[in-house]
Design an enzyme around this catalytic site. Structure first.
Site, mmCIF file in Angstrom:
data_model
loop_
_atom_site.group_PDB
_atom_site.id
_atom_site.type_symbol
_atom_site.label_atom_id
_atom_site.label_comp_id
_atom_site.label_asym_id
_atom_site.label_seq_id
_atom_site.Cartn_x
_atom_site.Cartn_y
_atom_site.Cartn_z
ATOM 1 N N GLY A 120 102.018 -4.897 28.758
ATOM 2 C CA GLY A 120 102.389 -3.827 29.691
ATOM 3 C C GLY A 120 101.835 -4.107 31.076
ATOM 4 N N SER A 122 104.257 -4.974 34.371
ATOM 5 C CA SER A 122 105.141 -4.538 35.466
ATOM 6 C C SER A 122 105.443 -3.051 35.397
ATOM 7 C CB SER A 122 106.458 -5.305 35.401
ATOM 8 O OG SER A 122 106.243 -6.668 35.638
ATOM 9 N N SER A 154 108.565 -6.846 27.320
ATOM 10 C CA SER A 154 109.320 -7.581 26.299
ATOM 11 C C SER A 154 108.948 -7.114 24.903
ATOM 12 C CB SER A 154 109.010 -9.073 26.377
ATOM 13 O OG SER A 154 109.468 -9.623 27.578
ATOM 14 N N GLU A 242 100.193 -18.934 29.837
ATOM 15 C CA GLU A 242 101.629 -18.768 30.061
ATOM 16 C C GLU A 242 102.211 -20.054 30.627
ATOM 17 O OE1 GLU A 242 103.238 -14.599 31.435
ATOM 18 O OE2 GLU A 242 103.051 -15.927 33.170
#
Lengths: 379, 297
Positions: A120, A122, A154, A242
């Protein structure tokens, strides 16, 4: 466990279990169910545990092992790279910032596919400018009470847990020079009262991103990740993960799909020059990403230079799917069969490659400032 | 070579370049290049990197090709690999010219070929073209030659190394200019359009360097061809962005940029241009309906 040994043994196991590991249906729900199944099989056979610390159910070993596992699963089409790699991104954050007990309890569930987690970050008014987030958490006797909204989360609709960034500093701090200091990360149960999830329909046809609303959601203090006000460090800690294994896996997907494209494209539908250009881009990406993974393996700190890997991957993905839309034009533009829909969805999704995870423009800002050392930008 | 020795060798190269600006071959002779070449591939990498960085021209490529063919590098033998007709300055002075094709190594009679000193876009490169037709004599009494592919791979990797280094140098020129050129009261490096263009140039340089790195790590005809193709394409991209940032200054003869631009154009054409290699790889993928595996972790 050494990489060569791991590779040989894993390849043999994947060949042996190919039938079980091959997905059968289409669509996001099916992909998520299948992913859990693959993770469980890989965890129970040990593969999924390599490259993770023992204290969270891992078997230790190099991140190269995780890199190869994801690559091998993606190359054979057993998992979809995007949803598989979320593990690579979220597990290290828990390992680095959660309490030892919480990490030991939770990380194995993620690795084994028993749980899905979401991120969580954006918000409707907070995209590239992550530091301006305003989803609020106020201190209570038991921990935190959260109110606010996240977007582009997502897989929230499938997730049991959320790595959530909140503002615990003053509302004014969101727009101050100090904005990074008022942020706190926490690990939230998605079945907490007050959470509402709304999948977002996107142009590529899979509703994998969601809006997530928090109305007086209580989070126990023990679920704070790191210290209060340390949330920015948590967010930044995520980035090297990432930009390493997760990207490597996506590169493996591009390699596979380029192979599929040349296998399926009708005679004379592809220009040799264009195919050569995409081959070069994917190769260049692999050369760069491989170097990054080896640096990670050597214990080096990954930094802004990983923006280079990200940009090269973004461009490779879009070039590849531009070529797909040409070589398989009938299928992508007018076709209605299952494989047509799959190619079309991937082509449309590739348009977002330069948007998510740090837009193309933001990456270039980072490259200019931090790698080229060009000084400050004129506002 | 130990890391310390390599550092010393590279330092010696730069000094030699300073002393022999117009004639890097003499400089290379001075520091014992041919012995180093035979000793350690890292020497080759260092020579071509410095050459690219400092815009130097030599006939070191012939030595690389000779060594890859299993012959002793020496200043009197020039090497061409068929079908590429352009070689270094050594073609004009050599007493012995050999040409390598798929059938093997052939010795070209010294009086037979039509040699043309090329001016073209890069007159300082010293390039020489072999033209005309001639009777060929297969070299007698030598062991079966190594495959043409091995020599071609070695040559391509050396040139790719030079291309990547030249690209980095062009970017450095553009960056320096952007930091120092003031317009509207600010260095142009502060304008986002300029910053993004330089970022695009760095992305191209990084791609080339990674591909060159991968080929030095695992030399093969495939990795060398990829390095050459990527480095060639990257160099043109970097030249375009650097030229734009350098604006008027970069367009002058006085500024060093044009010499780098001319050189990368010529280097790209040697031993198979990026366009040629890329198109060939694309054709093969289309024909075979498959793509090769790439770079293991």
């Amino acid at each position: 466990m050494e990489l060569t040994q791991f590779r040989q043994a894993l390849d043999a196991w994947l060949d042996e279990h190919a039938t079980e590991l091959t997905p059968s249906g289409h669509g996001l729900d099916e992909a998520m169910t299948h992913l859990s199944k693959v993770k469980r099989l890989a965890y129970d056979a040990g593969w999924m545990r390599w490259g993770w610390p023992q204290r969270v159910g891992g078997l230790g070993g190099s991140p190269l092992l995780r890199g190869y596992l994801g690559e091998a699963l993606t190359a054979r089409g057993f998992v979809e790279a995007g949803i598989y790699s979320l593990t690579e991104v979220l597990a290290p954050t828990m390992i680095d910032f959660a309490s030892a007990e919480l990490a030991a309890e939770m990380v194995p569930r993620l690795l084994r596919g028993d749980e899905t987690w979401c991120q969580g970050f954006s918000e409707p008014s907070t995209g590239s400018n992550l530091g301006s987030l305003t989803c609020k958490a106020v201190a209570t006797d038991l921990g935190w009470r959260v109110n606010g909204q996240k977007v582009w989360t997502s897989l929230a609709q499938f997730a049991q847990r959320c790595v959530l960034l909140t503002r615990t500093g003053t509302p004014e701090s969101a727009h101050s020079a100090d904005k990074h200091r008022g942020i706190t990360a926490m690990f939230v149960d998605m079945d907490s009262p007050g959470i509402t999830i709304r999948p977002i329909e996107t142009m590529h046809g899979a509703a994998e991103f969601c809006e997530v609303f928090f109305d007086d959601v209580d989070v126990p203090a023990a679920r704070t990740l790191g210290a209060e006000g340390q949330g920015w460090a948590v967010a930044m800690d995520l980035l090297p993960y990432e930009r390493s294994t997760a990207l490597w896996h996506r590169g493996a997907l591009l390699h596979r799909r380029l192979g599929d494209l040349v296998a399926e494209a009708p005679q004379d539908s592809l220009s040799p020059r264009d195919v050569g250009a995409v081959l070069e881009q994917i190769y260049a990406f692999r050369a760069m990403s491989r170097r990054t993974l080896h640096r990670l393996d050597a214990g080096e700190t990954l930094g802004a230079e990983t923006s280079l890997d990200k940009v090269v991957l973004q461009m490779a993905e879009q070039s590849l799917f531009d070529l797909v839309a040409e070589g398989l034009a009938d299928q992508v533009i007018f076709g209605d069969g299952d494989t047509d829909a799959e190619w079309r969805s991937e082509f449309l999704y590739s348009r977002a490659a330069t948007i998510y995870g740090g837009s193309a423009e933001i990456q270039r800002n980072i490259i200019a400032k931090r790698l080229l050392d060009l000084g400050s930008e004129t506002p | 070579m130990e890391e310390a020795d390599l550092a010393a060798f590279t330092a010696a190269l730069r000094q030699a370049a300073e002393r022999h600006r117009g004639d890097f071959d003499t400089g290379l002779d001075d520091i014992g290049w041919r012995e180093a070449l035979v000793d350690d591939p890292a020497a080759t990498r260092a020579v071509f990197a410095v050459q690219g960085e400092l815009n130097l021209s030599s006939s070191a490529l012939d030595d690389v090709l000779l060594h890859a063919l299993g012959d002793a590098p020496n200043p009197h033998t020039a090497v061409l690999i068929a079908p590429y007709p352009i070689g270094t300055r050594r073609l004009a002075t050599a007493s012995h010219i050999i040409s390598v094709d798929a059938a093997g190594v052939i010795s070209i009679p010294p009086d037979a070929p039509a040699l043309r000193t090329v001016h073209g876009v890069d007159p300082d490169g010293g390039w020489v073209e072999l033209g005309g037709s001639f009777e060929v004599h297969v070299m007698g009494g030598c062991v079966p030659p190594p495959p043409r592919d091995v020599a071609l791979g070695a040559g391509r990797l050396a040139v790719a190394t030079e291309l990547a280094a030249a690209s980095r140098a062009m970017l450095d020129l553009a960056r320096y200019h952007a930091m120092n050129r003031i317009q509207f009261g600010k260095p142009i490096a502060s304008f986002q359009a300029v910053r993004h263009r330089l970022a695009d140039a760095l992305i191209a340089v990084a791609s080339a360097e990674a591909a060159v790195d991968a080929a030095w790590l695992e030399p093969s005809p495939y990795t060398a061809a990829m390095a050459k193709a990527i480095a060639g394409h990257s160099a043109r991209t970097v030249a375009r962005h650097a030229q734009q940032v350098l604006a008027g200054m970069g367009f002058t003869s006085e500024h060093p940029f044009h010499r780098y631009f001319r050189r990368i154009l010529a280097l790209d054409e040697l031993l198979g241009s990026a366009a040629e290699l890329s198109t060939k790889m694309g054709s093969e993928a289309i024909r075979d309906r498959t793509i090769p595996a790439m770079l293991k972790l």
